[in-house]
Design an enzyme around this catalytic site. Structure first.
Site, PDB file in Angstrom:
ATOM      1  CG  ASP A   1      -7.264  -3.222  -3.075  1.00 34.50           C
ATOM      2  OD1 ASP A   1      -7.877  -2.163  -2.837  1.00 34.50           O
ATOM      3  OD2 ASP A   1      -6.165  -3.496  -2.560  1.00 34.50           O
TER       4      ASP A   1
ATOM      5  CG  HIS B   1      -5.962  -2.411   0.569  1.00 35.89           C
ATOM      6  ND1 HIS B   1      -5.240  -2.079  -0.550  1.00 35.89           N
ATOM      7  CD2 HIS B   1      -5.416  -1.692   1.589  1.00 35.89           C
ATOM      8  CE1 HIS B   1      -4.308  -1.193  -0.225  1.00 35.89           C
ATOM      9  NE2 HIS B   1      -4.386  -0.954   1.072  1.00 35.89           N
TER      10      HIS B   1
ATOM     11  CB  SER C   1      -0.967  -0.039   1.195  1.00 36.86           C
ATOM     12  OG  SER C   1      -1.980   0.924   1.076  1.00 36.86           O
TER      13      SER C   1
END
Length: 255
Positions: free
Chosen positions: A200, A227, A122
């Site tokens: 995601d 995610h 991320s």
């Protein structure tokens, strides 16, 4: 202010990975190195005979990221690599300090392997890709005989690849380039492995990061998830296979 703590080996047992090539791991926003090490437990197991994964904490205090408190609510304090997700010009010095602290601590723990790669999730993936672009810029300037020093990581600029789990584009400006050149005008040419969860919500932004990379040097692994870092054997095996393939092609050199 001193950089926050790092995370490497967390017990006193003899560690067989000390001589292996090292991969610097950057957590997502609102977690920390300890949490990310746990999230990466399956990929660590897959790579344990080939790489030593070292986990660094980001410089900025943060609230917990999405879904973090459900499992890791007592694992704070939580950290981030950027003071705010919308930041386009990061505090490079603070990021460099945290990375240098994690590397130095791992050296003190007895590790001797070359630093060959980056792995991020991320926000950490976005920073990892941006660090790789900075290195690319630096190498290009060296080839042009311009001689340029850019801070704390100048002496440790030999990453060969980055593994990017759910990283968003565009790339951040970490420096080492022409003052008039923004990262969105450049393609990252060094090898990258992009890992996208097809469920995601941020998938299209993750594809933006893939588009920031030269197609011939970027690899894509997709899995049926949201995610998070994949932990199912078949999903992680696909990522590990791409890393091992890079090694077999000589990308990692002798490190």
């Amino acid at each position: 202010m001193s950089p926050p703590r790092f995370s490497g080996r967390q017990d006193g047992r003899t560690d067989p990975t000390t001589a292996l090539p090292r991969v610097l791991c950057l957590h997502g926003g609102g977690t920390n190195a300890r949490i990310f090490r746990t999230q990466c437990r399956v990929i660590r197991a897959h790579l344990a005979d080939s790489f030593r994964l070292v986990f660094a904490d980001g410089p900025f205090p943060s609230g917990p990221g999405p879904d973090v408190t459900a499992v890791y609510g007592d694992w704070g304090p939580f950290r981030a690599w950027l003071p705010h997700p919308a930041v386009k010009d990061p505090d490079v010095d603070k990021i460099d300090e945290c990375i240098a602290a994690a590397m130095a601590a791992d050296d003190r723990a007895g590790a001797t392997g070359a630093w060959v790669g980056l792995l991020g999730f991320s926000q950490g993936a976005r920073v990892a890709a941006s660090l790789l672009l900075r290195q690319q810029r630096h190498q290009q300037r060296q080839k042009a005989s311009l001689g340029f020093a850019y801070g704390a990581t100048n002496a440790i600029s030999e990453y060969r690849f980055a593994v990017l789990f759910a990283g968003r584009g565009p790339l951040l400006d970490m420096g080492a380039g022409d003052d008039n050149t923004r990262p969105e005008a450049e393609l990252l040419e060094l090898p990258t492995i992009h890992v996208h969860g097809l469920q995601d919500p941020g998938l299209e932004m993750h594809r933006d990061l893939l588009r920031c990379c030269l197609g011939s040097s970027a690899r894509l692994v997709q899995w049926d998830g949201d995610h998070r870092v994949p932990i199912r054997r078949k999903d992680v095996s696909a990522v590990a296979a791409e890393i091992r393939d890079l090694a077999s092609r000589g990308i990692l050199g002798d490190g």
